[in-house]
Scaffold this active site. Structure first.
Site, mmCIF file in Angstrom:
data_model
loop_
_atom_site.group_PDB
_atom_site.id
_atom_site.type_symbol
_atom_site.label_atom_id
_atom_site.label_comp_id
_atom_site.label_asym_id
_atom_site.label_seq_id
_atom_site.Cartn_x
_atom_site.Cartn_y
_atom_site.Cartn_z
ATOM 1 N N ASN A 153 0.819 -1.211 0.000
ATOM 2 C CA ASN A 153 0.000 0.000 0.000
ATOM 3 C C ASN A 153 0.848 1.254 0.000
ATOM 4 O OD1 ASN A 153 -0.610 1.912 2.553
ATOM 5 N ND2 ASN A 153 0.170 -0.054 3.300
ATOM 6 N N GLY A 162 -0.911 6.690 2.411
ATOM 7 C CA GLY A 162 -0.543 8.021 2.901
ATOM 8 C C GLY A 162 -1.571 8.635 3.833
ATOM 9 N N SER A 196 5.496 5.117 8.914
ATOM 10 C CA SER A 196 4.902 4.807 7.614
ATOM 11 C C SER A 196 5.849 5.260 6.512
ATOM 12 C CB SER A 196 3.566 5.530 7.452
ATOM 13 O OG SER A 196 3.167 5.453 6.101
ATOM 14 N N ASN A 215 4.847 6.019 3.631
ATOM 15 C CA ASN A 215 4.006 6.647 2.605
ATOM 16 C C ASN A 215 3.735 8.132 2.791
ATOM 17 O OD1 ASN A 215 3.814 4.167 1.310
ATOM 18 N ND2 ASN A 215 2.176 3.526 2.692
HETATM 19 C C1 LIG Z 1 -3.687 -1.255 3.355
HETATM 20 C C2 LIG Z 1 -2.891 -0.977 4.583
HETATM 21 C C3 LIG Z 1 -3.010 0.257 5.220
HETATM 22 C C4 LIG Z 1 -2.269 0.516 6.371
HETATM 23 N N1 LIG Z 1 -2.417 1.719 6.980
HETATM 24 C C5 LIG Z 1 -1.737 1.958 8.130
HETATM 25 C C6 LIG Z 1 -1.925 3.170 8.829
HETATM 26 O O1 LIG Z 1 -2.732 4.021 8.458
HETATM 27 N N2 LIG Z 1 -1.200 3.361 9.954
HETATM 28 C C7 LIG Z 1 -0.314 2.426 10.435
HETATM 29 O O2 LIG Z 1 0.327 2.649 11.472
HETATM 30 N N3 LIG Z 1 -0.130 1.268 9.787
HETATM 31 C C8 LIG Z 1 -0.819 1.000 8.668
HETATM 32 N N4 LIG Z 1 -0.639 -0.185 8.023
HETATM 33 C C9 LIG Z 1 0.354 -1.148 8.551
HETATM 34 C C10 LIG Z 1 -0.275 -2.183 9.480
HETATM 35 O O3 LIG Z 1 -0.791 -1.580 10.646
HETATM 36 C C11 LIG Z 1 0.766 -3.236 9.908
HETATM 37 O O4 LIG Z 1 1.792 -2.600 10.639
HETATM 38 C C12 LIG Z 1 1.384 -3.944 8.715
HETATM 39 O O5 LIG Z 1 0.432 -4.161 7.705
HETATM 40 C C13 LIG Z 1 1.973 -5.287 9.120
HETATM 41 O O6 LIG Z 1 0.983 -6.166 9.556
HETATM 42 P P1 LIG Z 1 0.361 -7.324 8.631
HETATM 43 O O7 LIG Z 1 1.501 -8.061 8.020
HETATM 44 O O8 LIG Z 1 -0.499 -8.142 9.560
HETATM 45 O O9 LIG Z 1 -0.465 -6.651 7.589
HETATM 46 C C14 LIG Z 1 -1.380 -0.473 6.875
HETATM 47 C C15 LIG Z 1 -1.277 -1.705 6.235
HETATM 48 C C16 LIG Z 1 -2.020 -1.970 5.105
HETATM 49 C C17 LIG Z 1 -1.887 -3.309 4.457
#
Ligand SMILES: Cc1cc2nc3c(=O)[nH]c(=O)nc-3n(C[C@H](O)[C@H](O)[C@H](O)COP(=O)(O)O)c2cc1C
Length: 345
Positions: free
Chosen positions: A105, A108, A171, A173
Site C-alpha cells: 500500500n 498516505g 509509515s 508513505n
Molecule cells: C492497506 C494498509 C493500510 C495501512 N495503513 C496503516 C496506517 O494508516 N497506519 C499504520 O500505522 N499502519 C498501517 N498499516 C500497517 C499495518 O498496521 C501493519 O503494521 C502492517 O500491515 C503489518 O501487519 P500485517 O503483516 O499483519 O499486515 C497499513 C497496512 C495496510 C496493508
C-alpha cells in the site's frame, strides 16, 4: 464457511477493500459483541480479554468498531488519524498478491480528520468493550519541523475517548516521516508530545473528577527498515522520555520475493521474518528495562501458530491486518479456539 472459500480474494483489490467493511457491517448488525477469553492480560490498568487485536490502518476513521467487537478481538486500533482530513496519495495505492500472501500500500493516511473520528467515538459506551488504541499521524502538508504540533492536537482532542496512543512515524508513505525516527530528531519530536499527553490527561481527570490513573499510555510504532543500532537508539530515547511501549513493525520497503512498485510498504508473509527479528532485538535491547513496557508484534502474523510464536518470543500483544484480508474476519475465533484447545487460555 470461509475457511477454504474466500471469494473476496478473486475480486480486484480495491473492490474487496470496499466490500470487506460493508460485509462486516451487514454480518455483525444483529450479532452481540463477542468476548473471546484466552491469555487475559492487564497492563497499566487496561484489561485485555485476549492478546490479539487489529493493526493500524484497518479502521482508519473509527467506522467499524461495533462490527469488529462482534468478531472477538482483544483490542482495536483506529487510525492513522491526522488533525485535518486528507485524501489518499495519487495513483495506485493498494495491491494484493494471493500467491505470496502479501499486501502493498501507498495510501498516505487518507482519513476524515480527528474531529470526525471523535464523533464516532462519542457513540461508544464507556468503558469500552475492548481497549481502543488511537494511531495518530501528521498531515502530509505539515513540515517535519512542526510535526509534533499535529500529534499534540490529536492527543488533546482524543484523550477522553481512547485508551492508548500510537505515535506513527514509521509509515513509508508520507514523505520524510521516517526521518523523525532518526536519533537526532526523535528526542526533540517526542518530548513535547509526552508532555502534552501528561497535561491532557491531568486536565481531563481534573475536569471530570475521575480517579487519576496517570497519563494515557503512548506506544511508538517502529519501522522494520532500521538496523540494530538505530533500533537501540529508538528504544533508548523512548525509555528516557517515558514512552510506554513499541509496536513492531510497520510495513517494509524491502521487496524480497515480491514484485510490487518500489515506493510504498509491503505487509503480510514477506514481512514476517523481519518483524520477528525486530521483536527479538527489542526484547534483547530492553533486557531488565522491560518491566511495565508493552511490546506489540505485527507483520506477517497469518495463522494461529504465528500468533502463539510471537507471544512466546516475548510480545505482550499481537496485531494483524493481512490475516484478516487473506483469512477473513473469523480469524479471531480461529485463534481463540486453537489457543483454548492448546490450553493457552
Ligand atoms: C492497506 C494498509 C493500510 C495501512 N495503513 C496503516 C496506517 O494508516 N497506519 C499504520 O500505522 N499502519 C498501517 N498499516 C500497517 C499495518 O498496521 C501493519 O503494521 C502492517 O500491515 C503489518 O501487519 P500485517 O503483516 O499483519 O499486515 C497499513 C497496512 C495496510 C496493508
Amino acid at each position: 464457511m470461509f475457511k477454504h472459500f474466500k471469494p473476496w480474494l478473486y475480486f480486484p483489490v480495491q473492490m474487496s477493500h470496499k466490500l470487506g467493511p460493508l460485509f462486516l457491517k451487514i454480518y455483525s448488525r444483529f450479532r452481540p459483541y463477542q468476548t473471546l477469553t484466552w491469555r487475559p492480560f492487564v497492563w497499566n490498568g487496561i484489561e485485555f480479554n485476549n492478546p490479539l487485536g487489529t493493526a493500524g490502518g484497518l479502521d482508519k476513521n473509527a467506522d467499524d468498531i461495533h462490527s469488529w467487537w462482534t468478531m472477538g478481538p482483544g483490542f482495536l486500533e483506529i487510525g492513522t488519524i491526522t488533525p485535518i482530513s486528507q485524501e489518499p496519495n495519487p495513483g495506485e495505492i493498494l495491491a494484493r498478491d494471493n500467491n505470496t500472501q502479501a499486501l502493498w500500500n501507498k495510501m498516505g493516511f487518507p482519513n476524515e480528520g480527528v474531529d470526525q473520528a471523535i464523533q464516532k467515538l462519542k457513540t461508544l459506551y464507556q468503558p469500552h468493550f475492548t481497549p481502543i488504541f488511537a494511531n495518530i499521524g501528521k498531515n502530509r502538508t505539515t513540515p517535519n519541523e512542526k510535526a509534533q504540533d499535529d500529534y499534540i492536537t490529536c492527543v488533546h482532542k482524543l484523550t477522553p475517548y481512547v485508551d492508548v496512543f500510537v505515535v506513527n512515524i514509521s509509515s513509508p508513505n508520507t514523505s520524510g516521516l521516517r526521518d523523525l525516527l532518526l536519533p537526532d530528531n526523535l528526542k526533540n519530536f517526542l518530548a513535547p508530545i509526552v508532555q502534552a499527553n501528561e497535561e491532557a490527561s491531568n486536565s481531563y481527570n481534573k475536569d471530570n473528577d475521575v480517579e487519576d490513573k496517570g497519563p494515557t499510555p503512548i506506544l511508538l510504532k517502529v519501522s522494520p527498515d532500521v538496523d540494530t543500532e538505530q533500533l537501540k537508539s529508538i528504544i533508548e530515547i523512548s525509555c528516557e522520555l517515558g514512552i510506554d511501549g513499541w509496536i513492531l513493525t510497520n510495513t517494509t520497503l524491502e521487496r524480497k520475493g515480491v514484485s510490487f512498485p518500489s515506493e510504498g510498504g509491503v505487509s503480510g508473509v514477506p514481512l514476517a521474518e523481519r518483524s520477528k527479528e525486530v521483536l527479538k532485538q527489542a526484547v534483547a535491547i530492553l533486557g531488565e528495562r522491560r518491566k511495565n513496557k508493552l511490546l506489540v508484534s505485527t507483520g506477517g502474523v497469518m495463522t494461529p501458530e504465528d500468533v502463539f510464536e510471537r507471544l512466546e518470543m516475548g510480545a505482550d500483544l499481537v496485531q494483524t491486518y493481512s490475516a484478516l484480508v487473506f483469512n477473513g474476519p473469523f480469524f479471531f475465533r480461529e485463534v481463540a479456539d486453537k489457543a483454548n484447545a492448546f490450553g493457552l487460555g
